[in-house]
Design an enzyme around this catalytic site. Structure first.
Site, PDB file in Angstrom:
ATOM      1  N   SER A  84      -8.570 -42.199 -18.349  1.00  0.00           N
ATOM      2  CA  SER A  84      -9.285 -40.977 -17.988  1.00  0.00           C
ATOM      3  C   SER A  84     -10.383 -41.298 -16.981  1.00  0.00           C
ATOM      4  O   SER A  84     -11.336 -42.010 -17.283  1.00  0.00           O
ATOM      5  CB  SER A  84      -9.896 -40.324 -19.233  1.00  0.00           C
ATOM      6  OG  SER A  84     -10.802 -39.327 -18.814  1.00  0.00           O
ATOM      7  N   HIS A  97      -5.274 -39.664 -16.017  1.00  0.00           N
ATOM      8  CA  HIS A  97      -5.656 -38.424 -16.689  1.00  0.00           C
ATOM      9  C   HIS A  97      -6.947 -37.904 -16.036  1.00  0.00           C
ATOM     10  O   HIS A  97      -7.941 -38.622 -15.942  1.00  0.00           O
ATOM     11  CB  HIS A  97      -5.882 -38.725 -18.173  1.00  0.00           C
ATOM     12  CG  HIS A  97      -6.203 -37.530 -19.002  1.00  0.00           C
ATOM     13  ND1 HIS A  97      -5.230 -36.681 -19.505  1.00  0.00           N
ATOM     14  CD2 HIS A  97      -7.389 -37.039 -19.438  1.00  0.00           C
ATOM     15  CE1 HIS A  97      -5.814 -35.727 -20.217  1.00  0.00           C
ATOM     16  NE2 HIS A  97      -7.124 -35.908 -20.187  1.00  0.00           N
ATOM     17  N   ASP A 123      -9.870 -34.973 -16.043  1.00  0.00           N
ATOM     18  CA  ASP A 123     -10.508 -33.968 -16.894  1.00  0.00           C
ATOM     19  C   ASP A 123     -11.338 -32.986 -16.089  1.00  0.00           C
ATOM     20  O   ASP A 123     -12.394 -33.339 -15.558  1.00  0.00           O
ATOM     21  CB  ASP A 123     -11.409 -34.664 -17.916  1.00  0.00           C
ATOM     22  CG  ASP A 123     -10.606 -35.402 -18.959  1.00  0.00           C
ATOM     23  OD1 ASP A 123      -9.779 -34.761 -19.618  1.00  0.00           O
ATOM     24  OD2 ASP A 123     -10.800 -36.628 -19.095  1.00  0.00           O
ATOM     25  N   MET A 129     -13.677 -29.715 -16.097  1.00  0.00           N
ATOM     26  CA  MET A 129     -14.539 -28.955 -17.027  1.00  0.00           C
ATOM     27  C   MET A 129     -15.385 -27.956 -16.259  1.00  0.00           C
ATOM     28  O   MET A 129     -15.925 -28.292 -15.205  1.00  0.00           O
ATOM     29  CB  MET A 129     -15.472 -29.920 -17.764  1.00  0.00           C
ATOM     30  CG  MET A 129     -14.746 -31.011 -18.507  1.00  0.00           C
ATOM     31  SD  MET A 129     -15.928 -32.141 -19.273  1.00  0.00           S
ATOM     32  CE  MET A 129     -14.809 -33.333 -19.996  1.00  0.00           C
ATOM     33  N   HIS A 133      -5.995 -32.177 -16.882  1.00  0.00           N
ATOM     34  CA  HIS A 133      -6.338 -31.498 -18.138  1.00  0.00           C
ATOM     35  C   HIS A 133      -7.421 -30.468 -17.834  1.00  0.00           C
ATOM     36  O   HIS A 133      -8.577 -30.810 -17.600  1.00  0.00           O
ATOM     37  CB  HIS A 133      -6.833 -32.582 -19.121  1.00  0.00           C
ATOM     38  CG  HIS A 133      -7.312 -32.049 -20.433  1.00  0.00           C
ATOM     39  ND1 HIS A 133      -8.030 -32.826 -21.325  1.00  0.00           N
ATOM     40  CD2 HIS A 133      -7.175 -30.835 -21.028  1.00  0.00           C
ATOM     41  CE1 HIS A 133      -8.314 -32.115 -22.399  1.00  0.00           C
ATOM     42  NE2 HIS A 133      -7.814 -30.898 -22.239  1.00  0.00           N
ATOM     43  N   MET A 153      -9.984 -27.968 -18.793  1.00  0.00           N
ATOM     44  CA  MET A 153     -10.847 -27.431 -19.856  1.00  0.00           C
ATOM     45  C   MET A 153     -11.682 -26.329 -19.220  1.00  0.00           C
ATOM     46  O   MET A 153     -12.892 -26.459 -19.038  1.00  0.00           O
ATOM     47  CB  MET A 153     -11.716 -28.562 -20.432  1.00  0.00           C
ATOM     48  CG  MET A 153     -10.924 -29.519 -21.306  1.00  0.00           C
ATOM     49  SD  MET A 153     -11.736 -31.106 -21.532  1.00  0.00           S
ATOM     50  CE  MET A 153     -11.169 -31.942 -20.074  1.00  0.00           C
ATOM     51  N   MET A 198      -6.046 -32.672 -28.928  1.00  0.00           N
ATOM     52  CA  MET A 198      -7.416 -33.185 -28.774  1.00  0.00           C
ATOM     53  C   MET A 198      -7.842 -33.847 -30.088  1.00  0.00           C
ATOM     54  O   MET A 198      -7.814 -33.205 -31.138  1.00  0.00           O
ATOM     55  CB  MET A 198      -8.396 -32.052 -28.441  1.00  0.00           C
ATOM     56  CG  MET A 198      -8.293 -31.503 -27.034  1.00  0.00           C
ATOM     57  SD  MET A 198      -8.374 -32.721 -25.698  1.00  0.00           S
ATOM     58  CE  MET A 198      -9.947 -33.522 -26.004  1.00  0.00           C
ATOM     59  N   ASP A 202      -5.792 -37.220 -26.945  1.00  0.00           N
ATOM     60  CA  ASP A 202      -6.952 -37.372 -26.059  1.00  0.00           C
ATOM     61  C   ASP A 202      -8.245 -37.387 -26.864  1.00  0.00           C
ATOM     62  O   ASP A 202      -8.591 -36.385 -27.509  1.00  0.00           O
ATOM     63  CB  ASP A 202      -6.945 -36.178 -25.079  1.00  0.00           C
ATOM     64  CG  ASP A 202      -7.979 -36.291 -23.986  1.00  0.00           C
ATOM     65  OD1 ASP A 202      -8.735 -37.278 -23.957  1.00  0.00           O
ATOM     66  OD2 ASP A 202      -8.029 -35.360 -23.154  1.00  0.00           O
TER      67      ASP A 202
HETATM   68  C1  DX5 Z   1     -12.754 -35.157 -23.386  1.00  0.00           C
HETATM   69  C2  DX5 Z   1     -11.716 -35.488 -22.341  1.00  0.00           C
HETATM   70  C3  DX5 Z   1     -11.134 -36.839 -22.488  1.00  0.00           C
HETATM   71  C4  DX5 Z   1     -12.114 -37.967 -22.368  1.00  0.00           C
HETATM   72  C5  DX5 Z   1     -11.656 -39.044 -23.323  1.00  0.00           C
HETATM   73  O1  DX5 Z   1     -13.121 -33.843 -23.286  1.00  0.00           O
HETATM   74  O2  DX5 Z   1     -10.655 -34.551 -22.385  1.00  0.00           O
HETATM   75  O3  DX5 Z   1     -10.021 -37.041 -21.641  1.00  0.00           O
HETATM   76  O4  DX5 Z   1     -12.227 -38.497 -21.084  1.00  0.00           O
HETATM   77  O5  DX5 Z   1     -12.629 -40.016 -23.353  1.00  0.00           O
HETATM   78  P1  DX5 Z   1     -12.659 -41.166 -24.439  1.00  0.00           P
HETATM   79  O6  DX5 Z   1     -11.378 -41.959 -24.321  1.00  0.00           O
HETATM   80  O7  DX5 Z   1     -13.847 -41.950 -24.025  1.00  0.00           O
HETATM   81  O8  DX5 Z   1     -12.799 -40.537 -25.802  1.00  0.00           O
HETATM   82 ZN    ZN Z   2      -8.699 -35.015 -21.272  1.00  0.00          ZN
END
Ligand code: DX5
Ligand code: ZN
Length: 221
Positions: free
Chosen positions: A11, A36, A38, A40, A69, A71, A140, A178
């Site tokens: 990620s 991956h 993320d 947000m 991903h 969010m 998640m 994740d």
């Molecule tokens: C959290 C993200 C994850 C995050 C995971 O909201 O969707 O992808 O980067 O991070 P770790 O592996 O550090 O828990």
């Molecule tokens: Zn993620």
């Protein structure tokens, strides 16, 4: 290529953005098969990360598949932008989509693999009807929004149930997990039936990217 096998998906959220290119290249040289990403929006989750612009940059650095991903609230507004930026898999949250079947259909129409994600407190029953239409379900195992959180143990049972559901329906859906994946949790997550293991902090946290990737990867064999 998007494959249904056990893979670690680093990620980028936990990468060093001042050295994004070298972090990506280091993970790639260690053997990463996909990244991956993320996204947000500060509404769906209490944090803001990056959007299509950064993904476009990442796409210019690597040829590996990009697993995005989202969010974000009402993701329908941005599906085309994320495709144009280079996303290969686009995952939306069941909690953020009013017309999930329409959203999933549109993602596929745009030529991407479609994923649907569930927050830790969201029951699997909410995805029964959409399951035959999606390529990937993202479970998640922390509350989304931040890297480096502790793995929520009840996720194991949820992954097991999802795995059974997929088999019962003769589907080949990819299970991605994740949050909180590290050397202490990865084996149990794989044994429960997961294929893609997202890892942020465990790969980039202490900057030993190659060693961390190889160590986690050895636990997937
Ligand atoms: C959290 C993200 C994850 C995050 C995971 O909201 O969707 O992808 O980067 O991070 P770790 O592996 O550090 O828990
Ligand atoms: Zn993620």
């Amino acid at each position: 290529m998007i494959e249904r096998k056990v893979l670690i998906a680093p990620s980028i959220l936990s990468a060093d953005f001042a050295h994004l290119e070298s972090d990506i290249q280091r993970a790639e040289s260690a053997g990463t098969a996909l990244f991956h990403l993320d996204v947000m929006d500060g509404h769906f989750v209490p944090n803001i990360s990056f959007g299509p612009g950064v993904i476009r940059t990442i796409n210019s650095i690597t040829k590996l598949p990009l697993d995005t991903h989202l969010m974000i609230e009402s993701p329908d507004r941005f599906l085309e932008q994320f495709r144009d930026a280079g996303s290969d898999i686009l995952t939306v949250h069941v909690e953020a989509c009013r017309h999930l079947h329409r959203t999933v259909s549109r993602i596929k129409e745009l030529g991407m693999k479609a994923g649907v994600s569930l927050n830790p407190a969201t029951p699997l029953s909410l995805i029964h009807e959409i399951l035959p239409y999606v390529d990937l379900i993202l479970i998640m195992s922390v509350n989304p929004g931040f890297g480096g959180q502790k793995f929520i143990e009840t996720s194991i049972e949820k992954i097991t149930h999802l795995s059974v559901l997929i088999k019962e329906n003769n589907l080949s859906t990819i299970i991605e997990v994740d949050g909180g994946i590290d050397s202490t949790t990865i084996k149990r997550v794989i044994d429960a039936g997961a294929h893609y293991l997202v890892a942020g902090n465990a790969i980039f946290g202490d900057r030993n990217i190659e060693t961390n990737f190889k160590q986690l990867h050895s636990l997937t064999l």
